[in-house]
Design a protein around this motif. Sequence first.
Motif, PDB file in Angstrom:
ATOM      1  N   THR B  15     -14.594  16.296  -8.938  1.00 46.33           N
ATOM      2  CA  THR B  15     -14.048  17.383  -8.132  1.00 46.33           C
ATOM      3  C   THR B  15     -13.221  18.333  -8.985  1.00 46.33           C
ATOM      4  O   THR B  15     -12.386  17.898  -9.781  1.00 46.33           O
ATOM      5  CB  THR B  15     -13.167  16.804  -7.009  1.00 46.33           C
ATOM      6  N   GLY B  16     -13.486  19.630  -8.827  1.00 48.98           N
ATOM      7  CA  GLY B  16     -12.692  20.647  -9.486  1.00 48.98           C
ATOM      8  C   GLY B  16     -13.146  21.069 -10.865  1.00 48.98           C
ATOM      9  O   GLY B  16     -12.614  22.041 -11.418  1.00 48.98           O
ATOM     10  N   SER B  80     -15.168  25.342  -8.478  1.00 49.73           N
ATOM     11  CA  SER B  80     -14.351  24.155  -8.208  1.00 49.73           C
ATOM     12  C   SER B  80     -15.133  23.239  -7.268  1.00 49.73           C
ATOM     13  O   SER B  80     -14.906  23.239  -6.057  1.00 49.73           O
ATOM     14  CB  SER B  80     -13.009  24.563  -7.585  1.00 49.73           C
ATOM     15  N   PRO B  81     -16.055  22.473  -7.843  1.00 47.34           N
ATOM     16  CA  PRO B  81     -16.938  21.659  -6.999  1.00 47.34           C
ATOM     17  C   PRO B  81     -16.171  20.662  -6.135  1.00 47.34           C
ATOM     18  O   PRO B  81     -15.135  20.119  -6.549  1.00 47.34           O
ATOM     19  CB  PRO B  81     -17.813  20.930  -8.018  1.00 47.34           C
ATOM     20  N   SER B  82     -16.709  20.422  -4.958  1.00 47.01           N
ATOM     21  CA  SER B  82     -16.137  19.420  -4.057  1.00 47.01           C
ATOM     22  C   SER B  82     -17.249  18.458  -3.645  1.00 47.01           C
ATOM     23  O   SER B  82     -18.436  18.786  -3.765  1.00 47.01           O
ATOM     24  CB  SER B  82     -15.532  20.099  -2.828  1.00 47.01           C
ATOM     25  N   PRO B  83     -16.874  17.274  -3.152  1.00 45.67           N
ATOM     26  CA  PRO B  83     -17.896  16.275  -2.784  1.00 45.67           C
ATOM     27  C   PRO B  83     -18.921  16.793  -1.767  1.00 45.67           C
ATOM     28  O   PRO B  83     -20.078  16.350  -1.791  1.00 45.67           O
ATOM     29  CB  PRO B  83     -17.057  15.135  -2.217  1.00 45.67           C
ATOM     30  N   ASN B  84     -18.549  17.728  -0.913  1.00 50.21           N
ATOM     31  CA  ASN B  84     -19.531  18.224   0.069  1.00 50.21           C
ATOM     32  C   ASN B  84     -20.577  19.143  -0.562  1.00 50.21           C
ATOM     33  O   ASN B  84     -21.492  19.628   0.130  1.00 50.21           O
ATOM     34  CB  ASN B  84     -18.846  18.917   1.255  1.00 50.21           C
ATOM     35  N   GLN B  85     -20.460  19.379  -1.851  1.00 48.75           N
ATOM     36  CA  GLN B  85     -21.492  20.120  -2.570  1.00 48.75           C
ATOM     37  C   GLN B  85     -22.468  19.194  -3.281  1.00 48.75           C
ATOM     38  O   GLN B  85     -23.371  19.658  -3.986  1.00 48.75           O
ATOM     39  CB  GLN B  85     -20.863  21.107  -3.558  1.00 48.75           C
ATOM     40  N   THR B  86     -22.286  17.901  -3.067  1.00 48.47           N
ATOM     41  CA  THR B  86     -23.286  16.944  -3.541  1.00 48.47           C
ATOM     42  C   THR B  86     -24.581  17.215  -2.796  1.00 48.47           C
ATOM     43  O   THR B  86     -24.616  17.170  -1.565  1.00 48.47           O
ATOM     44  CB  THR B  86     -22.812  15.499  -3.285  1.00 48.47           C
ATOM     45  N   VAL B 112     -21.002  15.161  -6.881  1.00 49.87           N
ATOM     46  CA  VAL B 112     -19.607  15.498  -7.155  1.00 49.87           C
ATOM     47  C   VAL B 112     -18.738  14.347  -6.644  1.00 49.87           C
ATOM     48  O   VAL B 112     -18.719  14.056  -5.452  1.00 49.87           O
ATOM     49  CB  VAL B 112     -19.201  16.813  -6.479  1.00 49.87           C
TER      50      VAL B 112
END
Lengths: 114, 113
Positions: B15-16, B80-86, B112
């Motif tokens: 993340t991030g 800033s990637p977040s887990p919901n972008q997996t 992510v």
Amino acid sequence: DAKTTQPNSMESNEEEPVHLPCNHSTISGTDYIHWYRQLPSQGPEYVIHGLTSNVNNRMASLAIAEDRKSSTLILHRATLRDAAVYYCILRDGHYGGSQGNLIFGKGTKLSVKP
Amino acid sequence: EAQVTQNPRYLITVTGKKLTVTCSQNMNHEYMSWYRQDPGLGLRQIYYSMNVEVTDKGDVPEGYKVSRKEKRNFPLILESPSPNQTSLYFCASSTLAGGYGLFFGSGTQLSVL
């Protein structure tokens, strides 16, 4: 908003014809009807497209209703390799219209039984 | 051989941590687009580009950026990637004419953590 409506899933027997329906009641005069399929673990691939007339190619046939509000993708003899998710989408042929925003939805998952 | 090339094929990040997924096509296509695919949700369009320096939002653009400085390349940037972008991501290209099909890349599986 989804512009096309397809059944979630369909089943077919190997070597039999398959008719995959798609409804697109809000189609505009400049919209082309495109079909794609996605085999397991692969990216989508183009199958066929049409505007008003029925179309044939080596992969499939596309039958378009006279009022263009629905279409049917026809696989003449289903094989196990045709098991995939099939997407019907509309693509505006008018440059600058909604040509860029393409809505695929969930498609129809086709299962083929031996 | 006509193709759309995405890299990397698989990516695990945290993340991030900013990341870029590249997409390149060798067919001189004007149109390029990014999609994400999640179980039960089908293919959803993130961004698209009608030509160099012309980009527009698709249906799910939040958290993503794109650029189109050259005709052949259309990178997808997650600042800033977040887990919901997996998700599984696909790039596609085509000519602008509505009567021509899209060519898709092989996909990038992003996780992510």
